[in-house]
Motif scaffolding. Structure first.
Motif, PDB file in Angstrom:
ATOM      1  N   SER A 132      39.828  50.937  42.206  1.00 12.83           N
ATOM      2  CA  SER A 132      38.591  51.632  42.539  1.00 12.83           C
ATOM      3  C   SER A 132      37.572  50.561  42.923  1.00 12.83           C
ATOM      4  O   SER A 132      37.333  49.632  42.160  1.00 12.83           O
ATOM      5  N   VAL A 133      37.024  50.671  44.128  1.00 14.02           N
ATOM      6  CA  VAL A 133      36.134  49.638  44.643  1.00 14.02           C
ATOM      7  C   VAL A 133      34.850  50.290  45.154  1.00 14.02           C
ATOM      8  O   VAL A 133      34.900  51.266  45.903  1.00 14.02           O
ATOM      9  N   ASN A 134      33.715  49.740  44.757  1.00 17.45           N
ATOM     10  CA  ASN A 134      32.409  50.193  45.241  1.00 17.45           C
ATOM     11  C   ASN A 134      31.924  49.287  46.361  1.00 17.45           C
ATOM     12  O   ASN A 134      32.237  48.094  46.378  1.00 17.45           O
ATOM     13  N   GLY A 175      42.964  56.734  49.406  1.00 14.77           N
ATOM     14  CA  GLY A 175      42.552  57.940  48.711  1.00 14.77           C
ATOM     15  C   GLY A 175      41.251  57.760  47.957  1.00 14.77           C
ATOM     16  O   GLY A 175      40.800  56.654  47.709  1.00 14.77           O
ATOM     17  N   GLY A 176      40.679  58.898  47.577  1.00 13.37           N
ATOM     18  CA  GLY A 176      39.471  58.885  46.766  1.00 13.37           C
ATOM     19  C   GLY A 176      38.274  58.289  47.466  1.00 13.37           C
ATOM     20  O   GLY A 176      37.464  57.600  46.858  1.00 13.37           O
ATOM     21  N   ILE A 177      38.135  58.547  48.785  1.00 11.96           N
ATOM     22  CA  ILE A 177      36.971  58.060  49.520  1.00 11.96           C
ATOM     23  C   ILE A 177      35.776  58.900  49.073  1.00 11.96           C
ATOM     24  O   ILE A 177      35.776  60.113  49.195  1.00 11.96           O
ATOM     25  N   VAL A 209      35.978  53.749  47.254  1.00 15.55           N
ATOM     26  CA  VAL A 209      37.349  54.219  47.450  1.00 15.55           C
ATOM     27  C   VAL A 209      38.057  54.122  46.098  1.00 15.55           C
ATOM     28  O   VAL A 209      37.681  53.326  45.243  1.00 15.55           O
ATOM     29  N   GLY A 210      39.054  54.954  45.916  1.00 18.10           N
ATOM     30  CA  GLY A 210      39.792  54.950  44.653  1.00 18.10           C
ATOM     31  C   GLY A 210      39.162  55.816  43.592  1.00 18.10           C
ATOM     32  O   GLY A 210      39.453  55.663  42.410  1.00 18.10           O
ATOM     33  N   GLN A 211      38.326  56.736  43.993  1.00 23.83           N
ATOM     34  CA  GLN A 211      37.721  57.686  43.058  1.00 23.83           C
ATOM     35  C   GLN A 211      38.818  58.559  42.442  1.00 23.83           C
ATOM     36  O   GLN A 211      39.785  58.898  43.104  1.00 23.83           O
ATOM     37  N   VAL A 212      38.708  58.905  41.219  1.00 24.13           N
ATOM     38  CA  VAL A 212      39.595  59.827  40.504  1.00 24.13           C
ATOM     39  C   VAL A 212      41.067  59.407  40.572  1.00 24.13           C
ATOM     40  O   VAL A 212      41.935  60.194  40.921  1.00 24.13           O
ATOM     41  N   GLU A 213      41.338  58.148  40.265  1.00 28.67           N
ATOM     42  CA  GLU A 213      42.701  57.619  40.168  1.00 28.67           C
ATOM     43  C   GLU A 213      43.544  57.825  41.422  1.00 28.67           C
ATOM     44  O   GLU A 213      44.751  58.038  41.365  1.00 28.67           O
TER      45      GLU A 213
END
Length: 161
Positions: A40-42, A74-76, A145-149
């Motif tokens: 997960s990266v901000n 995923g998780g954008i 990116v990588g929100q919610v596993e």
């Protein structure tokens, strides 16, 4: 030497070197290299940052072959600010070879999206080339990116051209 498949499913008597491009023909697959990440990266800037763990290198066996690069992220996530939006980038060495812009723009909802990029380019040489995923915000708010596993994938395929 005969080709033998033993009881455990392994193959003997054949090497990858024996399968030359002329044997495989156009569009035959020479090699596949993969990377995956659940990082997960901000990003709170307009300068692109790496997606941790989403990097792979490939060295083509022939300069005329091509590399099919496939990347899914995923998780954008873009916050509930209508002007926040993600630019997703597929980078070869230091050059952007594919990008998707304004993912999630004009939304007043917190979004959790998926992005997919691909590139199909001639190798040009037999040197190692590194592909990686990067992203940035179109403005100075926070995107992620990588929100919610979510999981990210990068697949590099050398194809006979």
């Amino acid at each position: 030497m005969p080709i033998v498949i033993n009881g455990s499913g392994t193959l003997t008597g054949l090497s990858a070197e024996a399968l030359s491009p002329s044997v495989l023909g156009n569009h035959g697959i020479i090699q596949v290299v993969t990377a995956s990440s659940t990082s997960s990266v901000n990003c709170d800037d307009t300068t692109a940052v790496d997606i941790t763990g989403l990097s792979a290198s490939i060295t083509c066996s022939n300069a005329t072959n091509k590399v099919l690069a496939l990347m899914s992220v995923g998780g954008i996530y873009s916050a509930a600010n209508a002007n926040d939006a993600v630019e997703l980038q597929l980078v070869r060495d230091s050059s952007i070879v594919a990008k998707a812009v304004n993912i999630g723009i004009h939304s007043t909802w917190n979004l959790n999206l998926m992005g997919f990029l691909q590139d199909f380019t001639a190798a040009g040489d037999t040197n190692a080339h590194t592909y990686k995923g990067m992203f940035k915000n179109r403005q100075s708010g926070t995107v992620k990116v990588g929100q919610v596993e979510a999981k990210h994938f990068l697949t590099l395929i050398e194809v006979v051209a």
